[in-house]
Design an enzyme around this catalytic site. Structure first.
Site, PDB file in Angstrom:
ATOM      1  CG  ASP A  11      -2.053   1.146   1.156  1.00  0.00           C
ATOM      2  OD1 ASP A  11      -2.486   1.220  -0.087  1.00  0.00           O
ATOM      3  OD2 ASP A  11      -2.535   1.542   2.402  1.00  0.00           O
ATOM      4  N   GLY A  12       0.407   2.309  -0.516  1.00  0.00           N
ATOM      5  CA  GLY A  12       1.044   3.543  -0.931  1.00  0.00           C
ATOM      6  C   GLY A  12       1.713   4.076  -1.957  1.00  0.00           C
ATOM      7  CD1 TRP A  16       7.250   6.968  -1.872  1.00  0.00           C
ATOM      8  CD2 TRP A  16       7.211   7.036  -4.281  1.00  0.00           C
ATOM      9  NE1 TRP A  16       8.649   6.908  -2.404  1.00  0.00           N
ATOM     10  CE2 TRP A  16       8.522   6.866  -3.910  1.00  0.00           C
ATOM     11  CE3 TRP A  16       6.767   7.062  -5.454  1.00  0.00           C
ATOM     12  CZ2 TRP A  16       9.522   7.024  -4.973  1.00  0.00           C
ATOM     13  CZ3 TRP A  16       7.699   7.379  -6.446  1.00  0.00           C
ATOM     14  CH2 TRP A  16       8.975   7.068  -6.152  1.00  0.00           C
ATOM     15  CG  HIS A  28       0.315   2.630  -9.596  1.00  0.00           C
ATOM     16  ND1 HIS A  28       0.272   1.847  -8.311  1.00  0.00           N
ATOM     17  CD2 HIS A  28      -0.709   3.234 -10.025  1.00  0.00           C
ATOM     18  CE1 HIS A  28      -0.923   2.497  -7.944  1.00  0.00           C
ATOM     19  NE2 HIS A  28      -1.576   3.392  -8.964  1.00  0.00           N
ATOM     20  CB  SER A  56      -8.247  -4.981  -3.901  1.00  0.00           C
ATOM     21  OG  SER A  56      -8.830  -3.483  -4.074  1.00  0.00           O
ATOM     22  CG  ASN A  59      -7.085  -1.604  -6.005  1.00  0.00           C
ATOM     23  OD1 ASN A  59      -6.201  -2.403  -6.129  1.00  0.00           O
ATOM     24  ND2 ASN A  59      -7.526  -0.812  -5.377  1.00  0.00           N
ATOM     25  CD1 TRP A  60     -12.232  -5.219  -9.997  1.00  0.00           C
ATOM     26  CD2 TRP A  60     -11.553  -4.031 -12.132  1.00  0.00           C
ATOM     27  NE1 TRP A  60     -11.685  -6.105 -10.662  1.00  0.00           N
ATOM     28  CE2 TRP A  60     -11.059  -5.649 -12.045  1.00  0.00           C
ATOM     29  CE3 TRP A  60     -11.273  -3.504 -13.154  1.00  0.00           C
ATOM     30  CZ2 TRP A  60     -10.458  -6.313 -12.832  1.00  0.00           C
ATOM     31  CZ3 TRP A  60     -10.534  -4.136 -14.180  1.00  0.00           C
ATOM     32  CH2 TRP A  60      -9.883  -5.522 -14.098  1.00  0.00           C
ATOM     33  CB  SER A 187      -7.891  -3.298   2.588  1.00  0.00           C
ATOM     34  OG  SER A 187      -7.482  -2.328   3.293  1.00  0.00           O
TER      35      SER A 187
END
Length: 224
Positions: A11-12, A16, A28, A56, A59-60, A187
């Site tokens: 995550d992050g 970032w 990414h 996940s 994420n869609w 999550s």
């Protein structure tokens, strides 16, 4: 003693990049490079199973442009790393609703799975289009269907039977779950499998996570 199975919520990436005034896609790309280093580090440490939460089911819901970029990045990563996984004797597999992925990504997944199926080293699992609630519901439906058609008696249903109907049936439950970025939650990741897992939360954003940070998590695990 090292954990036999490590699961990581990477995550992050977006935060970032934003902290550096860059688009989320930049995060990414950096996150994918970090994933490669951590995969290699785990294999060299003798970890038997590594599961990475790559994408996940939630994420869609991200912007179409970001999802499209992530799919392209995933396809390129898989094609580029296939030979390296074979070289490092790493077996690759996936969990999740793979049928929702673009056809070229599905083809890349199948290619890497086929290329590494004879490998005997670490088992690397990507959780892609994955959500634990959906996985659990699917297991319930499979068991209910067997009961309905008298292939199973309701009294036979126990934890072991239920686990064998999950997508992770061929992988032991994670001993250690690592989450980066300062968030302290699962999550929707491996909720059934995490019942007895140890957790390691760190404020470090995934693109800054290093092999040294992995070692700190392993040391913390060994002290428990």
């Amino acid at each position: 003693m090292l954990p036999k199975h490590i699961a990581i919520i990477m995550d992050g990436n977006g935060r970032w990049a934003q902290l550096r005034g860059r688009p989320r896609t930049f995060g990414h790309i950096k996150g994918a490079r970090v994933a490669k280093k951590i995969i290699t580090a785990c294999a060299q440490q003798g970890i038997e199973n590594l599961t990475l939460y790559a994408f996940s089911s939630e994420n869609w819901l991200r912007p179409v442009s970001e999802v499209s970029f992530l799919m392209t990045l995933l396809r390129r990563y898989l094609k580029k790393e296939a030979a390296n996984l074979v070289k490092e004797n790493i077996q690759f597999t996936v969990i999740g609703e793979i049928e929702k992925l673009p056809s070229d990504v599905i083809e890349a997944i199948q290619f890497v799975k086929k290329s590494t199926e004879q490998n005997t080293g670490m088992k690397l699992t990507f959780a892609i289009s994955y959500g634990s609630r959906n996985e659990i519901l699917d297991a319930v439906k499979k068991i209910a269907a067997k009961v309905k058609f008298q292939e199973m008696d309701i009294q036979q249903i126990n934890e072991d039977v239920f686990s064998k109907h999950l997508q992770t049936k061929d992988t032991p439950d994670p001993d250690l779950i690592i989450r980066t970025s300062g968030e302290n939650r699962l999550s929707n990741f491996l909720m059934w499998q995490a019942a007895y897992s140890e957790f390691y939360f760190t404020d470090i954003l995934w693109p800054d996570f290093t092999e040294q940070d992995l070692n700190l998590a392993l040391i913390d695990f060994q002290k428990r």
